[in-house]
Write an enzyme that holds these catalytic residues in place. Structure first.
Site, PDB file in Angstrom:
ATOM      1  N   LYS A  21      18.867  12.803  -5.493  1.00  0.00           N
ATOM      2  CA  LYS A  21      19.955  12.570  -4.555  1.00  0.00           C
ATOM      3  C   LYS A  21      21.302  13.054  -5.129  1.00  0.00           C
ATOM      4  CE  LYS A  21      17.358  10.665  -1.370  1.00  0.00           C
ATOM      5  NZ  LYS A  21      15.998  10.504  -1.851  1.00  0.00           N
TER       6      LYS A  21
HETATM    7  C1  LIG Z   1      14.969   9.368  -1.199  1.00  0.00           C
HETATM    8  C2  LIG Z   1      14.729   8.654   0.062  1.00  0.00           C
HETATM    9  C3  LIG Z   1      14.194   7.350   0.079  1.00  0.00           C
HETATM   10  C4  LIG Z   1      13.684   6.650  -1.150  1.00  0.00           C
HETATM   11  O1  LIG Z   1      14.627   6.506  -2.136  1.00  0.00           O
HETATM   12  P1  LIG Z   1      14.214   5.825  -3.548  1.00  0.00           P
HETATM   13  O2  LIG Z   1      15.541   5.504  -4.156  1.00  0.00           O
HETATM   14  O3  LIG Z   1      13.463   6.867  -4.294  1.00  0.00           O
HETATM   15  O4  LIG Z   1      13.405   4.641  -3.259  1.00  0.00           O
HETATM   16  C5  LIG Z   1      14.077   6.699   1.297  1.00  0.00           C
HETATM   17  N1  LIG Z   1      14.453   7.296   2.448  1.00  0.00           N
HETATM   18  C6  LIG Z   1      14.943   8.548   2.474  1.00  0.00           C
HETATM   19  C7  LIG Z   1      15.358   9.131   3.777  1.00  0.00           C
HETATM   20  C8  LIG Z   1      15.084   9.276   1.287  1.00  0.00           C
HETATM   21  O5  LIG Z   1      15.568  10.509   1.330  1.00  0.00           O
END
Ligand SMILES: *Cc1c(COP(=O)(O)O)cnc(C)c1O
Length: 373
Positions: free
Chosen positions: A181
């Site tokens: 992210k």
């Molecule tokens: C990355 C992501 C998640 C999960 O995030 P984590 O921090 O890895 O649990 C959930 N929803 C969306 C839309 C994502 O892009």
């Protein structure tokens, strides 16, 4: 090789991690956790933000806070990450998938109302690529039916809709600070609480079912088990890494936006579809994607890009077409765009520090591919 993603490296992170280590206080809710949540609460004008171990954990907290249980239905798009659905399936809910819009790949706000039944307990929206869903329409609908809205803003940190930070518009919001992210602590996330009634319950839930948060604020003289709960708080080591990035969030955001604009400028004459950002959204350049003709052309172009050392990747396989999706959910209405759009999407390398000449190389390789077919 131009990789698809690289986590930001900031020297300040080393300093903060060292400070955390030397303080010998590395469990959750210490100095850096507080700095992170305070920074976000101020910047995003949020009532309450709790750092969590992941966005998945924050989504699971939402399902518990909203008292989702067996027999309940939760509406969401099928074009999303598995945990958006799984968090609610864990409580026994049935997922009702609604089609997406072809322009933003977000849930089609016009198709939600028909999917609402007397079993519907929540609407979950996903701001794909940090581009907002049509929140005015969705919030109006939710109000009309008395339904809570959860924003899966995993990709939406630092993005906004009509000036409001994503994650702060619905009843509850979730952020991700996973390595992939825009801002990362390795594994991590946050729960954004926009409705006062959930604040205390969320603190208890996050802290193993205890009133430890109230104890630390001096509101109770001892802490004990008061309700259901689990452990959703990350360690100070992770928070220290995140804080170094939040301090420089504007710089990181501008750098990514600059890369996004360059991709757009260099690719816009080609016979491919580029991302569309509705005028009410200020996005955060989480993803730069292109859309080619179909699945077959995508496979060819991905192979071509890989052969030229470019880390381009596809994205979600729609959940309703997966084994879990068929078991725990159903698609409402017709799948006009979900499968079709997901099959033609390619994500290009995007990270903080990506250089202009690397973007030019990617654009040139795409152009050469198109000229050759
Ligand atoms: C990355 C992501 C998640 C999960 O995030 P984590 O921090 O890895 O649990 C959930 N929803 C969306 C839309 C994502 O892009």
């Amino acid at each position: 090789m131009i990789p698809f993603n690289k986590a930001p490296y900031l020297p300040a992170a080393e300093k903060y991690v060292t400070e955390a280590l030397r303080s010998s206080r590395i469990a959750g809710d210490g100095t850096y956790t507080k700095l992170c949540s305070k920074w976000m609460e101020e910047r995003f004008q949020a009532k309450k933000i709790l750092l969590t171990t992941s966005c998945t954990a924050a989504l699971e907290m939402c399902a518990i806070l909203l008292d989702i249980g067996p027999g309940d239905e939760v509406i969401m798009p099928s074009y999303t990450f598995v945990t958006t659905a799984n968090a609610f399936v864990l409580r026994g809910a049935k997922i009702v998938f609604v089609d997406i819009r072809p322009d933003t790949l977000n849930i089609d706000e016009e198709k939600i109302e028909a999917a609402i039944t007397d079993k519907t307990k929540a609407i979950v929206v996903v701001h794909y690529a940090g581009v907002s869903c049509e929140m005015d329409k969705i919030m109006e609908l939710a109000k009309q039916y008395g339904l809570p809205v959860v924003e899966d803003a995993a990709q939406g940190v630092m993005a906004a809709y009509k000036g409001k930070a994503l994650g702060t518009i619905g009843t509850l919001g979730c952020y991700s600070f996973h390595e992939t992210k825009n801002y990362t602590m390795g594994e991590g996330g946050a729960l954004v609480i926009n409705d006062e009634q959930y604040v205390e319950k969320a603190e208890i839930l996050r802290e193993k079912g205890t009133n430890r948060a109230r104890f630390f604020r001096g509101m109770v003289d001892k802490y004990s088990w008061v309700d259901i709960g689990s452990s959703y708080l990350p360690s100070e080591i992770n928070a220290a890494v995140l804080y170094a990035q939040l301090e420089r969030a504007d710089e990181i955001n501008e750098d990514r936006l600059c890369s996004w604009e360059q991709y757009y400028g260099e690719l816009k004459g080609l016979p491919i579809d580029l991302p569309q950002v509705p005028e009410f959204c200020s996005h955060n350049a989480h993803i730069f994607y292109i859309k080619v003709k179909d699945l077959k052309e995508r496979q060819h172009m991905l192979a071509y890009l890989a052969a030229h050392d470019i880390g381009a990747v596809f994205h979600y396989v729609p959940l309703h077409s997966s084994e879990g999706g068929r078991k725990f959910g159903r698609f409402f209405g017709e799948d006009v765009f979900t499968t079709k759009e997901s099959e033609r999407l390619i994500r290009l390398p995007m990270w903080y520090g990506l250089r202009g000449e690397e973007i030019t190389k990617v654009a040139k390789v795409i152009e050469t591919y198109i000229d050759g077919v």
